[in-house]
Scaffold this active site. Structure first.
Site, PDB file in Angstrom:
ATOM      1  N   LYS A 144     -33.105  53.907  12.575  1.00 16.26           N
ATOM      2  CA  LYS A 144     -32.891  54.513  11.266  1.00 16.26           C
ATOM      3  C   LYS A 144     -31.409  54.683  10.933  1.00 16.26           C
ATOM      4  O   LYS A 144     -31.051  54.897   9.781  1.00 16.26           O
ATOM      5  CB  LYS A 144     -33.647  55.830  11.173  1.00 16.26           C
TER       6      LYS A 144
HETATM    7  C1  PLP Z   1     -39.221  55.890  12.093  1.00 15.94           C
HETATM    8  C2  PLP Z   1     -39.513  55.295  13.387  1.00 15.94           C
HETATM    9  C3  PLP Z   1     -40.549  54.364  13.533  1.00 15.94           C
HETATM   10  C4  PLP Z   1     -41.448  53.971  12.392  1.00 15.94           C
HETATM   11  O1  PLP Z   1     -40.751  53.208  11.426  1.00 15.94           O
HETATM   12  P1  PLP Z   1     -41.331  53.070   9.945  1.00 15.94           P
HETATM   13  O2  PLP Z   1     -40.289  52.324   9.199  1.00 15.94           O
HETATM   14  O3  PLP Z   1     -41.545  54.453   9.421  1.00 15.94           O
HETATM   15  O4  PLP Z   1     -42.606  52.326  10.062  1.00 15.94           O
HETATM   16  C5  PLP Z   1     -40.742  53.807  14.776  1.00 15.94           C
HETATM   17  N1  PLP Z   1     -39.984  54.162  15.827  1.00 15.94           N
HETATM   18  C6  PLP Z   1     -38.992  55.047  15.720  1.00 15.94           C
HETATM   19  C7  PLP Z   1     -38.203  55.403  16.929  1.00 15.94           C
HETATM   20  C8  PLP Z   1     -38.708  55.643  14.502  1.00 15.94           C
HETATM   21  O5  PLP Z   1     -37.728  56.519  14.412  1.00 15.94           O
END
Ligand code: PLP
Length: 434
Positions: free
Chosen positions: A107
């Site tokens: 993210k």
């Molecule tokens: C947010 C997140 C996900 C899921 O990603 P999305 O884009 O919401 O499907 C998977 N793994 C981690 C570590 C995350 O922080």
């Protein structure tokens, strides 16, 4: 580039408005009017392009003339200042490591890029911008760090009390300046509902200049496509099928992968791997979309009961579920399989993965085995560093996980949060009072 709302094709706006408002007024999500193909020189891997170079080529298509190219360049340089390597574990299997950013999860890509874009647009606007973001853990810290110290922007992060890991909470609650953590007595879905309510609240919006930073913001998705393209370039044998497994919750990362495919990388299959929160899996298997309350799992950043970005995926495939099925499969795994996956990858490859990656690994392995696939490139996306989920991982591998310094730094700092219940009025009252 112009953007339209997934709920109304005639609701068209520019990039700036799409980014600054996050969600369309009709409640839909913004989609680009077109997703241009990249030049083959960028895609093929024969010419030298860094992750940042790729980022620039992609971003200028999505932004258009609204930001000068020179500025786009410097936004990318400062936002994407870490790598996303593809690490080979065996002849067939590799890991796309997305945890080299400041908060050790993928993210960081979206949050940092979005923060710099918003910082650019807010400059000279003369009115303070307030960002509201709901997090199930990793979004919040990435957003907090992404926006930290950006002038003209205040950030409020809503997270579900007791439902994020200690380290995640420390990352959320130990920044000061323009970042405030709101600890909500409820689930992630409550947090997301509160944010959505705030955006459609006319009274609140007439007083505060509000925007979102969830994966519903188009500026979050754009940089997430960079690393898929970069990964494809690094695939050695491009003549055999490539399959990418994406641990999925709100489906932002998967959507970005599908964007990258539209831009020209010929991925054979994407796997949207889910935990017990399997609304997407069920949708692909039964054609029924049945959003429900999320349940708590070990891969908590995927604990999403109503995945927002499904609207974008459906739009991308013109509402035709058969077309989605041609490109995407989905499977759901339990916490037990998650632990099993961490253990297996450690024993087989001497490589430590986190619980989210483990869900992706299980889905990938099962897909490869059940289809009896031999000559393929199997790529598992590792969305977070295992140290963020130290206890679970150490229990599974019966060994210690080293904590990277950038994570260790916040653990001894003091937690600061504002506690609110999950009733919309408490959020509203709080926001009106700041
Ligand atoms: C947010 C997140 C996900 C899921 O990603 P999305 O884009 O919401 O499907 C998977 N793994 C981690 C570590 C995350 O922080």
């Amino acid at each position: 580039m112009k953007y339209f709302s997934t709920r109304d094709k005639n609701n068209i706006t520019d990039f700036r408005t799409a980014v600054m408002s996050g969600l369309a007024k009709d409640g839909g999500l913004f989609m680009p009017l077109s997703i241009p193909l990249l030049p083959s020189s960028v895609i093929s891997g024969t010419e030298k392009y860094s992750l940042q170079d790729i980022g620039f080529e992609v971003a200028k298509n999505f932004i258009g003339k609204e930001i000068p190219e020179q500025e786009i360049h410097s936004i990318i340089e400062s936002a994407i200042n870490f790598d996303a390597p593809l690490v080979q574990l065996s002849e067939q299997l590799s890991v796309l490591e997305l945890f080299h950013g400041p908060t050790l999860a993928f993210k960081d890509f979206g949050a940092r890029f979005m923060a710099k874009i918003m910082g650019y647009f807010v400059k000279g606007a003369g009115k303070k911008l307030n960002i509201l973001v709901a997090t199930s853990g990793d979004t919040g810290s990435a957003v907090a760090y992404g926006f930290y110290g950006i002038e003209g922007i205040d950030v409020y992060i809503l997270y579900p009390k007791g439902k994020v890991s200690l380290i995640q909470e420390k990352q959320l609650t130990t920044l000061d300046k323009n970042i405030t953590a709101l600890e909500i007595d409820g689930t992630f879905d409550d947090c997301q509902r509160l944010v959505k309510n705030a955006f459609v609240d006319e009274e609140l919006n007439s007083i505060l200049n509000l925007s979102s930073a969830n994966s519903i913001n188009i500026a979050r998705l754009i940089p997430q496509s960079f690393y898929y393209i970069n990964a494809w370039r690094q695939i050695k044998d491009k003549s055999i099928p490539t399959i990418i497994s994406v641990p999925s919750g709100n489906l932002g990362n998967l959507t970005a992968g599908l964007f990258a495919k539209k831009m020209g990388i010929p991925i054979d299959k994407f796997i949207g791997a889910t935990n017990k929160n399997d609304v997407f899996t069920e949708y692909l298997n039964t054609s029924k979309f049945n959003p429900r309350k999320s349940v708590l799992t070990l891969s908590n950043a995927m604990d999403v009961g109503n995945p927002s970005n499904l609207e974008r995926i459906i739009e991308l495939y013109e509402g035709d579920i058969e077309k989605i099925r041609a490109d995407v499969v989905s499977e759901s795994y339990t916490d037990d399989s998650t632990i099993e996956g961490i253990k297996e990858v450690y024993e087989k490859y001497n490589y430590v993965i986190d619980p989210h990656g483990a869900v992706g690994y299980q889905a990938l392995k099962h897909f490869v085995e059940s289809n009896n696939l031999k000559d393929i490139n199997a790529v598992m996306v590792e969305t977070a560093h295992p140290a963020k989920f130290k206890d679970v991982v150490e229990e599974a591998i019966k060994n210690e996980v080293e904590i990277p310094e950038r994570l260790a730094a916040c653990i001894n700092k003091e937690k600061k949060s504002v506690r609110l219940n999950s009733d919309y009025n408490s959020l509203k009252d709080f926001l009106m009072s700041v």
